[in-house]
Motif scaffolding. Sequence first.
Motif, short mmCIF file in Angstrom:
data_model
loop_
_atom_site.label_atom_id
_atom_site.label_comp_id
_atom_site.label_asym_id
_atom_site.label_seq_id
_atom_site.Cartn_x
_atom_site.Cartn_y
_atom_site.Cartn_z
N GLY A 156 0.80 -1.22 0.00
CA GLY A 156 0.00 0.00 0.00
C GLY A 156 0.83 1.27 0.00
O GLY A 156 0.54 2.23 -0.72
N ARG A 157 1.90 1.30 0.81
CA ARG A 157 2.73 2.51 0.86
C ARG A 157 3.41 2.73 -0.48
O ARG A 157 3.49 3.86 -0.98
CB ARG A 157 3.77 2.37 1.98
N ASN A 158 3.90 1.66 -1.08
CA ASN A 158 4.54 1.77 -2.38
C ASN A 158 3.56 2.24 -3.44
O ASN A 158 3.91 3.02 -4.34
CB ASN A 158 5.13 0.40 -2.77
N GLU A 159 2.31 1.79 -3.33
CA GLU A 159 1.29 2.21 -4.28
C GLU A 159 1.08 3.72 -4.24
O GLU A 159 1.01 4.39 -5.28
CB GLU A 159 -0.03 1.48 -3.98
N LEU A 160 1.01 4.29 -3.03
CA LEU A 160 0.80 5.73 -2.89
C LEU A 160 2.03 6.52 -3.32
O LEU A 160 1.91 7.60 -3.91
CB LEU A 160 0.44 6.06 -1.44
N LEU A 161 3.22 5.99 -3.03
CA LEU A 161 4.45 6.66 -3.45
C LEU A 161 4.53 6.73 -4.97
O LEU A 161 4.91 7.76 -5.55
CB LEU A 161 5.67 5.94 -2.89
N ARG A 162 4.21 5.62 -5.62
CA ARG A 162 4.22 5.59 -7.09
C ARG A 162 3.24 6.60 -7.67
O ARG A 162 3.54 7.31 -8.63
CB ARG A 162 3.87 4.18 -7.60
N ALA A 163 2.05 6.68 -7.08
CA ALA A 163 1.04 7.62 -7.57
C ALA A 163 1.52 9.06 -7.37
O ALA A 163 1.33 9.92 -8.25
CB ALA A 163 -0.28 7.39 -6.84
N ALA A 164 2.14 9.34 -6.21
CA ALA A 164 2.65 10.69 -5.95
C ALA A 164 3.74 11.08 -6.94
O ALA A 164 3.78 12.22 -7.43
CB ALA A 164 3.19 10.77 -4.52
N ARG A 165 4.62 10.13 -7.25
CA ARG A 165 5.67 10.42 -8.23
C ARG A 165 5.07 10.69 -9.61
O ARG A 165 5.52 11.60 -10.33
CB ARG A 165 6.64 9.24 -8.31
N ASP A 166 4.07 9.90 -9.99
CA ASP A 166 3.43 10.08 -11.29
C ASP A 166 2.78 11.46 -11.38
O ASP A 166 2.83 12.13 -12.43
CB ASP A 166 2.39 8.99 -11.54
N VAL A 167 2.14 11.89 -10.29
CA VAL A 167 1.52 13.21 -10.26
C VAL A 167 2.60 14.29 -10.41
O VAL A 167 2.45 15.25 -11.19
CB VAL A 167 0.73 13.42 -8.96
N ALA A 168 3.69 14.16 -9.66
CA ALA A 168 4.77 15.15 -9.73
C ALA A 168 5.37 15.22 -11.13
O ALA A 168 5.66 16.31 -11.64
CB ALA A 168 5.86 14.79 -8.71
N GLU A 169 5.55 14.05 -11.76
CA GLU A 169 6.11 14.03 -13.11
C GLU A 169 5.16 14.67 -14.11
O GLU A 169 5.59 15.37 -15.05
CB GLU A 169 6.43 12.60 -13.51
N ALA A 170 3.84 14.44 -13.93
CA ALA A 170 2.85 15.04 -14.83
C ALA A 170 2.84 16.56 -14.69
O ALA A 170 2.70 17.29 -15.69
CB ALA A 170 1.47 14.46 -14.56
N VAL A 171 2.99 17.05 -13.47
CA VAL A 171 3.04 18.50 -13.24
C VAL A 171 4.29 19.08 -13.87
O VAL A 171 4.26 20.12 -14.56
CB VAL A 171 3.00 18.81 -11.73
N GLU A 172 5.43 18.40 -13.65
CA GLU A 172 6.70 18.90 -14.21
C GLU A 172 6.67 18.93 -15.74
O GLU A 172 7.23 19.84 -16.36
CB GLU A 172 7.85 18.02 -13.73
N ALA A 173 6.01 17.94 -16.33
CA ALA A 173 5.94 17.88 -17.79
C ALA A 173 4.91 18.85 -18.37
O ALA A 173 4.81 19.00 -19.59
CB ALA A 173 5.62 16.46 -18.23
N GLY A 174 4.14 19.49 -17.50
CA GLY A 174 3.12 20.42 -17.97
C GLY A 174 1.82 19.75 -18.37
O GLY A 174 0.94 20.39 -18.95
N ASP A 175 1.70 18.45 -18.07
CA ASP A 175 0.48 17.72 -18.44
C ASP A 175 -0.62 17.83 -17.39
O ASP A 175 -1.76 17.44 -17.65
CB ASP A 175 0.81 16.24 -18.65
N LEU A 176 -0.27 18.34 -16.22
CA LEU A 176 -1.25 18.44 -15.13
C LEU A 176 -1.03 19.74 -14.38
O LEU A 176 0.09 20.02 -13.93
CB LEU A 176 -1.11 17.24 -14.17
N ASP A 177 -2.09 20.53 -14.27
CA ASP A 177 -2.03 21.77 -13.51
C ASP A 177 -2.14 21.44 -12.02
O ASP A 177 -3.02 20.66 -11.64
CB ASP A 177 -3.18 22.68 -13.93
N PRO A 178 -1.27 22.01 -11.18
CA PRO A 178 -1.37 21.73 -9.73
C PRO A 178 -2.75 22.00 -9.17
O PRO A 178 -3.19 21.31 -8.25
CB PRO A 178 -0.33 22.68 -9.13
N ALA A 179 -3.46 22.96 -9.76
CA ALA A 179 -4.81 23.27 -9.27
C ALA A 179 -5.79 22.16 -9.58
O ALA A 179 -6.87 22.07 -8.97
CB ALA A 179 -5.29 24.58 -9.88
N ASP A 180 -5.45 21.27 -10.52
CA ASP A 180 -6.34 20.19 -10.91
C ASP A 180 -6.05 18.88 -10.19
O ASP A 180 -6.67 17.85 -10.48
CB ASP A 180 -6.25 19.95 -12.43
N ILE A 181 -5.09 18.89 -9.27
CA ILE A 181 -4.78 17.67 -8.52
C ILE A 181 -5.89 17.42 -7.51
O ILE A 181 -6.12 18.21 -6.59
CB ILE A 181 -3.42 17.79 -7.79
#
Length: 309
Positions: A156-181
């Motif tokens: 479970g902890r690894n699952e959440l860490l992976r999701a958090a990293r994916d969100v961070a990478e999407a924000v960095e790539a410009g594919d996800l606005d922080p306001a839309d998280i």
Amino acid sequence: MRQWLRTAFARGYERLLRRELNDGPAHVAIIQDGNRRYARNRGEDAPDGHRAGAQTTEQVLDWCEELGIEELTLYAFSTENFNRPEGELEPLFDLLEDKLYEFADAERVHDNGVCIRAIGDIDRLPERVTDAIDYAERRTADYEEFRLNIALAYGGRNELLRAARDVAEAVEAGDLDPADIDSAAVESRLYRQPVRDVDLIIRTGGDERTSNFLPWHANGNEAAVYFCAPYWPEFSKVDFLRGIRTYESREASWQRTRTERAVALVRALASVELDEARAVGSRLREQLSNRGAEELSAELERQGNETAD
């Protein structure tokens, strides 16, 4: 004679428990603990315990169908299990492979519309197991009546860490606005296949901990938890019904608390502005049980009568 009496008592108690139950949970998740200890107590090897536990799993599927449960998640293999001895892992992988193919081809699975899905970091599993997963998922992909999730290489902890990293990478790539998280943005990045919120977690084997199991779907939903002493191969229908009863008792208590808070809020608002209290009460009614909604409506009516007087 003594065995007959025990069997008769168990059946009678099972019928009693069944009569006490109402609308049960939609999604039950089970930590199948105690296979190895069961085998050790019988002078057998760990693989014997896992095979005995697999028989219990098949029985639980029958019980879920009988009770109208819509989704079942089984914690079959955690990320920590990779640390077990090689001589124990290989027979366990063999069993997982065999059971996945067996379930995928079973008439009961197709007759009852069971959709089989694996959740977890399955790329870490041996190729023969991932091939069996692919086969089972393809064979049952179009079914919607019941969903069976098998947690394999899950943490479970690894699952959440992976999701958090994916969100961070999407924000960095410009594919996800922080306001839309939001919750949906995180949930879509969890292991492979999303599952619905968990209503009840059952753990066998005597340990009273949830072992990092489905933290997003269980903790976030304040799932009820039922711990019981029997090892997984010994888990009975009576134990399962007790777990369902625990869920219903907790749900009733939770609904009672929610209703009391709603009535208190409406009462406080009514002392200032009755129209605002009615507007809030209308929204709250949608979130309560039928009984809670009736109680809230009665309170609004009482406040209205007092204002008219």
